[in-house]
Motif scaffolding. Sequence first.
Motif, PDB file in Angstrom:
ATOM      1  N   THR A   1      12.704 -10.225   3.698  1.00  0.00           N
ATOM      2  CA  THR A   1      12.806  -9.075   2.796  1.00  0.00           C
ATOM      3  C   THR A   1      11.537  -8.982   1.954  1.00  0.00           C
ATOM      4  O   THR A   1      11.028  -9.996   1.476  1.00  0.00           O
ATOM      5  CB  THR A   1      14.036  -9.219   1.881  1.00  0.00           C
ATOM      6  N   VAL A   2      11.014  -7.766   1.786  1.00  0.00           N
ATOM      7  CA  VAL A   2       9.798  -7.548   0.991  1.00  0.00           C
ATOM      8  C   VAL A   2      10.191  -7.222  -0.449  1.00  0.00           C
ATOM      9  O   VAL A   2      11.125  -6.450  -0.687  1.00  0.00           O
ATOM     10  CB  VAL A   2       8.961  -6.389   1.569  1.00  0.00           C
ATOM     11  N   ARG A   3       9.451  -7.800  -1.406  1.00  0.00           N
ATOM     12  CA  ARG A   3       9.728  -7.558  -2.826  1.00  0.00           C
ATOM     13  C   ARG A   3       8.439  -7.315  -3.599  1.00  0.00           C
ATOM     14  O   ARG A   3       7.445  -8.000  -3.375  1.00  0.00           O
ATOM     15  CB  ARG A   3      10.461  -8.770  -3.435  1.00  0.00           C
ATOM     16  N   ILE A   4       8.482  -6.355  -4.518  1.00  0.00           N
ATOM     17  CA  ILE A   4       7.371  -6.114  -5.443  1.00  0.00           C
ATOM     18  C   ILE A   4       7.873  -6.388  -6.853  1.00  0.00           C
ATOM     19  O   ILE A   4       8.973  -5.968  -7.226  1.00  0.00           O
ATOM     20  CB  ILE A   4       6.837  -4.668  -5.329  1.00  0.00           C
ATOM     21  N   GLY A   5       7.064  -7.126  -7.619  1.00  0.00           N
ATOM     22  CA  GLY A   5       7.468  -7.477  -8.978  1.00  0.00           C
ATOM     23  C   GLY A   5       6.339  -7.272  -9.969  1.00  0.00           C
ATOM     24  O   GLY A   5       5.157  -7.224  -9.599  1.00  0.00           O
ATOM     25  N   VAL A   6       6.712  -7.139 -11.230  1.00  0.00           N
ATOM     26  CA  VAL A   6       5.739  -7.014 -12.318  1.00  0.00           C
ATOM     27  C   VAL A   6       5.859  -8.257 -13.191  1.00  0.00           C
ATOM     28  O   VAL A   6       6.953  -8.763 -13.431  1.00  0.00           O
ATOM     29  CB  VAL A   6       5.968  -5.722 -13.140  1.00  0.00           C
TER      30      VAL A   6
ATOM     31  N   MET B   1      -3.287   7.593   5.140  1.00  0.00           N
ATOM     32  CA  MET B   1      -2.383   8.075   4.097  1.00  0.00           C
ATOM     33  C   MET B   1      -3.083   8.879   3.012  1.00  0.00           C
ATOM     34  O   MET B   1      -2.456   9.260   2.018  1.00  0.00           O
ATOM     35  CB  MET B   1      -1.642   6.885   3.469  1.00  0.00           C
ATOM     36  N   GLY B   2      -4.375   9.133   3.162  1.00  0.00           N
ATOM     37  CA  GLY B   2      -5.071   9.970   2.189  1.00  0.00           C
ATOM     38  C   GLY B   2      -5.605   9.240   0.984  1.00  0.00           C
ATOM     39  O   GLY B   2      -5.968   9.868  -0.016  1.00  0.00           O
TER      40      GLY B   2
ATOM     41  N   HIS C   1       3.345   5.947  -5.628  1.00  0.00           N
ATOM     42  CA  HIS C   1       3.308   5.997  -7.094  1.00  0.00           C
ATOM     43  C   HIS C   1       1.973   6.544  -7.604  1.00  0.00           C
ATOM     44  O   HIS C   1       1.574   6.293  -8.752  1.00  0.00           O
ATOM     45  CB  HIS C   1       3.574   4.607  -7.678  1.00  0.00           C
ATOM     46  N   GLY C   2       1.287   7.287  -6.745  1.00  0.00           N
ATOM     47  CA  GLY C   2       0.086   8.003  -7.172  1.00  0.00           C
ATOM     48  C   GLY C   2      -1.181   7.178  -7.255  1.00  0.00           C
ATOM     49  O   GLY C   2      -2.199   7.652  -7.778  1.00  0.00           O
ATOM     50  N   LYS C   3      -1.155   5.956  -6.742  1.00  0.00           N
ATOM     51  CA  LYS C   3      -2.353   5.111  -6.766  1.00  0.00           C
ATOM     52  C   LYS C   3      -3.116   5.303  -5.456  1.00  0.00           C
ATOM     53  O   LYS C   3      -2.777   4.721  -4.427  1.00  0.00           O
ATOM     54  CB  LYS C   3      -1.970   3.631  -6.940  1.00  0.00           C
TER      55      LYS C   3
ATOM     56  N   VAL D   1       0.833  -1.199   0.000  1.00  0.00           N
ATOM     57  CA  VAL D   1       0.000   0.000   0.000  1.00  0.00           C
ATOM     58  C   VAL D   1       0.871   1.255   0.000  1.00  0.00           C
ATOM     59  O   VAL D   1       0.608   2.215  -0.736  1.00  0.00           O
ATOM     60  CB  VAL D   1      -0.962   0.003   1.211  1.00  0.00           C
ATOM     61  N   GLU D   2       1.920   1.260   0.806  1.00  0.00           N
ATOM     62  CA  GLU D   2       2.845   2.401   0.850  1.00  0.00           C
ATOM     63  C   GLU D   2       3.442   2.655  -0.524  1.00  0.00           C
ATOM     64  O   GLU D   2       3.526   3.803  -0.985  1.00  0.00           O
ATOM     65  CB  GLU D   2       3.957   2.139   1.869  1.00  0.00           C
TER      66      GLU D   2
END
Length: 407
Positions: A367-372, A197-198, A168-170, A162-163
């Motif tokens: 460890t946290v990871r984000i992937g596409v 967080m708005g 990234h504007g989402k 979420v952070e």
Amino acid sequence: MKRSWRKISYQCFVLIFVSLFILFGCKGGTKEEQKDVIKVGILHSLSGTMSISETSLKDAELMAIEEINSKGGILGKKVVPIIEDGASDWPTFAEKAKKLIEKDKVATIFGCWTSASRKAVLPVVEKYNGLLWYPVQYEGFESSPNIFYTGASANQQIVPAVEWLISHGKKKFFLLGSDYVFPRTANKIIKAQLKAMGGTVVAEEYTPLGHTDYSTIVNKIKATKPDVVFNTLNGDSNVAFFKQLHAAGITPKDIPTISVSIAEEEIRGIGAEYMKGHYAVWNYFQSTDTPENKEFVQKFKNRYGQNRVTDDPIEAAYIQVYLWAKAVEKAGSTDIEKVKQAAKELEFKAPEGNVKIDGENQHLWKTVRIGVVMDDGQFKEIWNSGKPVKPDPYLKSYSWAKEISGQ
């Protein structure tokens, strides 16, 4: 006549002796053999809606056991797995866990996927003093003395996702999940975090496990025009959802999704062409660049086929067998209390990188990871936390979480 009678008596004696030897001698031998083995339970859904995800966890655990046995076993004993099918049914998980502990006398159980199955097993392992190693990310707000949690807690997956999205504007979120404890609790966390967080929630939808008709929800996504769909669907419902989303002409460039229960194995079932450009957040990808992972991926493919993939829950299932084995060796015993004590702060160089069992709550530092998702169904890592994150299952370190954690 006397000789004949003596001969018959002798034959009867031999027959009785042999029968008694078979009856009691073999049983004694079996007990001796049992002293040379350590039985463990493997409890996953090998049928039903969750089998798309869970079957591979069983494969990973068996591979780890085979590797441990090839190196001499544990405490000089062979590890023998007893496999049970939870059948995507929560009461069945509880029943099988009791059978493994009470009848089979296993030293530990490796198992479950959904939080519903884990919560069904929890009172069983606590009542009968069993030990469960649980390899899947979950919603948190739990810390049982009879469970080791080797997947991510919410602060190691949901919260950083979420952070990252907000950064990234989402800001407009469409929440979609399966109708059980994990997605509903995950979305409580997300809503509290967005409020702080708005961000906003434009819609919140749930469907039963195994649901396949997403036309109404896809139309609602079109109508509400969110910045992102935060997806907590589990099992084969994901196949239907992503195919129908794609058929409706909604692309990741228009409205991306980020998933917390879709990994490489699920993409294999959905089809990379439907997933390309969408996101997921985990602690491990098959593409994670460590020497340990290169070896792990190759061994898994050699064992099960070059078309197979590894993913986060598969890796967590694999390493939890080694963590348990290390704890048993350190304890010098399979005694539950001794193993739990020995496991505190235990470290392991895993395919995902260094992990450590937190001595306070029996979760892992990860460890946290984000992937596409790429064309080949693999993930390209686009962000990571840089170092292992301390597990915080009750979100005590977040002021905005007080209303849901009861702090």
